[in-house]
Design a protein around this motif. Structure first.
Motif, PDB file in Angstrom:
ATOM      1  N   SER A 227      13.771 -48.958   2.473  1.00  0.00           N
ATOM      2  CA  SER A 227      13.098 -48.428   1.490  1.00  0.00           C
ATOM      3  C   SER A 227      11.900 -47.637   2.487  1.00  0.00           C
ATOM      4  CB  SER A 227      12.691 -49.551   0.938  1.00  0.00           C
ATOM      5  OG  SER A 227      11.533 -49.128  -0.354  1.00  0.00           O
ATOM      6  N   PRO A 228      11.179 -46.488   1.895  1.00  0.00           N
ATOM      7  CA  PRO A 228      10.532 -45.994   2.849  1.00  0.00           C
ATOM      8  C   PRO A 228       8.779 -46.454   1.663  1.00  0.00           C
ATOM      9  CG  PRO A 228      11.656 -44.324   1.372  1.00  0.00           C
ATOM     10  CD  PRO A 228      11.958 -45.609   0.878  1.00  0.00           C
ATOM     11  N   GLU A 229       9.038 -47.708   0.590  1.00  0.00           N
ATOM     12  CA  GLU A 229       7.876 -47.416  -0.560  1.00  0.00           C
ATOM     13  C   GLU A 229       7.485 -48.853  -0.708  1.00  0.00           C
ATOM     14  OE1 GLU A 229       7.152 -46.674  -5.244  1.00  0.00           O
ATOM     15  OE2 GLU A 229       8.812 -45.915  -4.327  1.00  0.00           O
ATOM     16  N   ARG A 230       6.332 -49.008  -0.403  1.00  0.00           N
ATOM     17  CA  ARG A 230       5.491 -50.338  -0.965  1.00  0.00           C
ATOM     18  C   ARG A 230       5.027 -50.504  -1.984  1.00  0.00           C
ATOM     19  NH1 ARG A 230       1.080 -50.411   3.525  1.00  0.00           N
ATOM     20  NH2 ARG A 230       1.857 -52.180   4.651  1.00  0.00           N
ATOM     21  N   TYR A 231       5.508 -51.739  -2.914  1.00  0.00           N
ATOM     22  CA  TYR A 231       5.399 -51.650  -4.148  1.00  0.00           C
ATOM     23  C   TYR A 231       3.903 -52.380  -3.819  1.00  0.00           C
ATOM     24  CZ  TYR A 231       4.093 -55.597  -7.672  1.00  0.00           C
ATOM     25  OH  TYR A 231       3.933 -56.272  -8.380  1.00  0.00           O
ATOM     26  N   LEU A 232       3.588 -53.430  -3.571  1.00  0.00           N
ATOM     27  CA  LEU A 232       1.875 -54.398  -3.054  1.00  0.00           C
ATOM     28  C   LEU A 232       1.628 -55.096  -2.554  1.00  0.00           C
ATOM     29  CD1 LEU A 232       0.322 -53.795  -5.971  1.00  0.00           C
ATOM     30  CD2 LEU A 232       0.837 -56.027  -6.390  1.00  0.00           C
ATOM     31  N   LYS A 233       0.509 -54.675  -2.046  1.00  0.00           N
ATOM     32  CA  LYS A 233       0.681 -55.756  -0.478  1.00  0.00           C
ATOM     33  C   LYS A 233      -0.978 -55.823  -0.905  1.00  0.00           C
ATOM     34  CE  LYS A 233      -0.483 -55.560   4.439  1.00  0.00           C
ATOM     35  NZ  LYS A 233      -0.266 -55.446   5.964  1.00  0.00           N
ATOM     36  N   ARG A 234      -1.348 -57.555  -0.732  1.00  0.00           N
ATOM     37  CA  ARG A 234      -2.933 -58.301  -0.728  1.00  0.00           C
ATOM     38  C   ARG A 234      -3.131 -58.492   0.713  1.00  0.00           C
ATOM     39  NH1 ARG A 234      -4.827 -63.213  -4.440  1.00  0.00           N
ATOM     40  NH2 ARG A 234      -6.749 -62.679  -4.166  1.00  0.00           N
ATOM     41  N   ILE A 235      -4.579 -58.211   1.115  1.00  0.00           N
ATOM     42  CA  ILE A 235      -4.939 -58.780   2.383  1.00  0.00           C
ATOM     43  C   ILE A 235      -6.662 -58.911   1.838  1.00  0.00           C
ATOM     44  CG2 ILE A 235      -5.854 -57.364   4.708  1.00  0.00           C
ATOM     45  CD1 ILE A 235      -4.339 -55.055   4.510  1.00  0.00           C
ATOM     46  N   GLY A 236      -6.520 -60.850   1.593  1.00  0.00           N
ATOM     47  CA  GLY A 236      -7.817 -60.757   1.534  1.00  0.00           C
ATOM     48  C   GLY A 236      -8.290 -60.578  -0.102  1.00  0.00           C
TER      49      GLY A 236
END
Length: 427
Positions: A227-236
């Protein structure tokens, strides 16, 4: 709760290959590989989670675990979690039989970062770090050394004429104003076929070298994902989504390649697809975001991968510190790039016109960290395999808009399918 040790490594690539081979010893595996892609939101080069200490198989179990146990969870949400989140159903053919949700607390977590191997083992087995490091060091990659096998016969779930008919039905919905974009997917599959998932993943990853590659094993079920794609990331309190819409082939030489890339970045239809989904993501994130914090950091930026050029947008938002990570998933899943807009209407029409239960395809794989942060990809460009049923599958899709030409959309699907088909046919 976890014992930590770090060791310097001389060759990151060799170490990654050894780690992947070493994972053959375990029934539950999640391997995440960035393939040395770095962006402002990268966390590590790669990581390996193996051995299941605790399982979480629904949203409330995960939420409870994260609240009560400050530790790691690795696993996936399938596309059909939509049926839990909304008044939706899925009744199509499903040859893979992946459970809707599977997460596990890994007994052993090994992270590749900054030229080191970072071991993070549950305290009860912390004494195994030294011997495991020695075993990994001595493990040699088997590469692609597979015994000769039968020729694979890949079948199409939707044949070309039927694809055109269905694409026109999507367009009719758009002309009536029911939806203005939908991601239309089709499955390619083979039955009574055996493969080596580890070697298959290595080939697929080498062809594509994407930033969100995954190899996952859940007992007899496997995911090989480029996959080349990020769905969702949380940083704080920061949340990041990076939807992809807009695809073009690579050129035969550098000049043609640059021309194709520039043409993609200026293509009105491709940009329109991306902007529609960017607006959908902004709306999803605004459900929880601090007022005025939703921002588009990049809009329709062209990125180059080994197989294709893609348009990617980056949307960020700030959320309250006490916002539940599972609630963030609830409010944004499934990702807009794999559904369409308006999202619920698009999902209903997709269910009516597609012929395969998507399952893990167009779902997401990733992890929750002990502090509640998370990072999840989009499961595309992937081969899925049920070893017990000897069933192998890959699906591809494209965004249908009012400006779509069904022939071009069909060709885009074949372009996206090329890597998976090549890996399976060449063995």
């Amino acid at each position: 709760m976890r014992t930590h040790r770090s060791f310097k490594i001389h060759s990151v690539q060799q170490c990654k290959e050894s780690l992947l081979q070493w994972s053959r010893n375990y029934g539950h595996v999640v391997w995440l590989d960035s393939n040395s892609h770095h962006d402002p939101y990268s966390s590590f080069e790669a990581c390996l989670a193996v051995g299941a200490s605790t399982f979480c198989n629904d949203l409330e179990e995960i939420k409870s675990f994260l609240r009560q146990t400050p530790d790691w969870l690795f696993g996936y949400f399938s596309y059909d979690v939509k049926n839990v989140l909304e008044d939706l159903t899925s009744s199509h053919e499903d040859g893979l039989d992946f459970p809707m949700i599977q997460f596990f607390q890994p007994q052993k977590l090994i992270v590749v970062a900054d030229g080191q191997l970072h071991f993070k083992y549950l305290d009860a087995i912390g004494h195994e770090i030294e011997s495991d490091f020695a075993e990994i060091h001595d493990t040699k990659s088997k590469g692609d050394a597979l015994k000769p096998r039968e020729t694979i016969k890949i079948k199409m779930r939707i044949h070309k004429d039927a694809y055109f008919e269905k694409a026109h039905q999507f367009l009719e919905h758009m002309h009536r104003g029911d939806i203005y974009e939908a991601n239309f997917c089709q499955e390619f599959y083979a039955e009574e076929f055996q493969l080596d998932p580890w070697a298959t993943y290595q080939k697929l990853n080498r062809i594509s070298e994407p930033p969100f590659a995954v190899f996952a094993r859940f007992s007899d079920k496997y995911l090989m994902c480029a996959s080349p794609e990020r769905y969702l990331k949380r940083i704080g309190t920061k949340v990041i989504s990076q939807p992809i819409k807009g695809t073009a082939r690579r050129g035969e030489d550098k000049l043609e390649d640059e021309q194709i890339k520039e043409s993609l970045s200026l293509d009105k239809k491709e940009r329109s697809e991306n902007i529609m989904i960017t607006d959908l993501v902004r709306n999803d994130l605004s459900k929880s975001a601090v007022k005025g914090s939703v921002q588009v950091e990049e809009l329709c930026k062209p990125y180059t991968f080994k197989q294709v050029h893609q348009l990617i947008s980056t949307i960020v938002a700030e959320v309250p510190e006490n916002k539940s990570s599972i609630d963030l998933i609830r409010e944004t899943f499934p990702m807009g790039s794999m559904t369409g807009a308006p999202k619920i209407s698009a999902m209903k029409i997709i269910e009516d016109l597609e012929e395969t239960k998507r399952g893990l395809y167009s779902g997401t794989v990733g992890y929750f960290s002990p502090n509640g942060d998370f990072d999840f990809n989009v499961v595309i460009r992937s081969i899925l395999y049920n070893a017990s049923k000897k069933y192998v599958s890959y699906s591809v899709g494209s965004a249908i808009t009012a400006q779509s030409d069904p022939e071009k959309e069909y060709q885009e699907c074949l372009l996206k399918a090329k890597a998976m088909r090549t890996v399976l046919e060449e063995g």
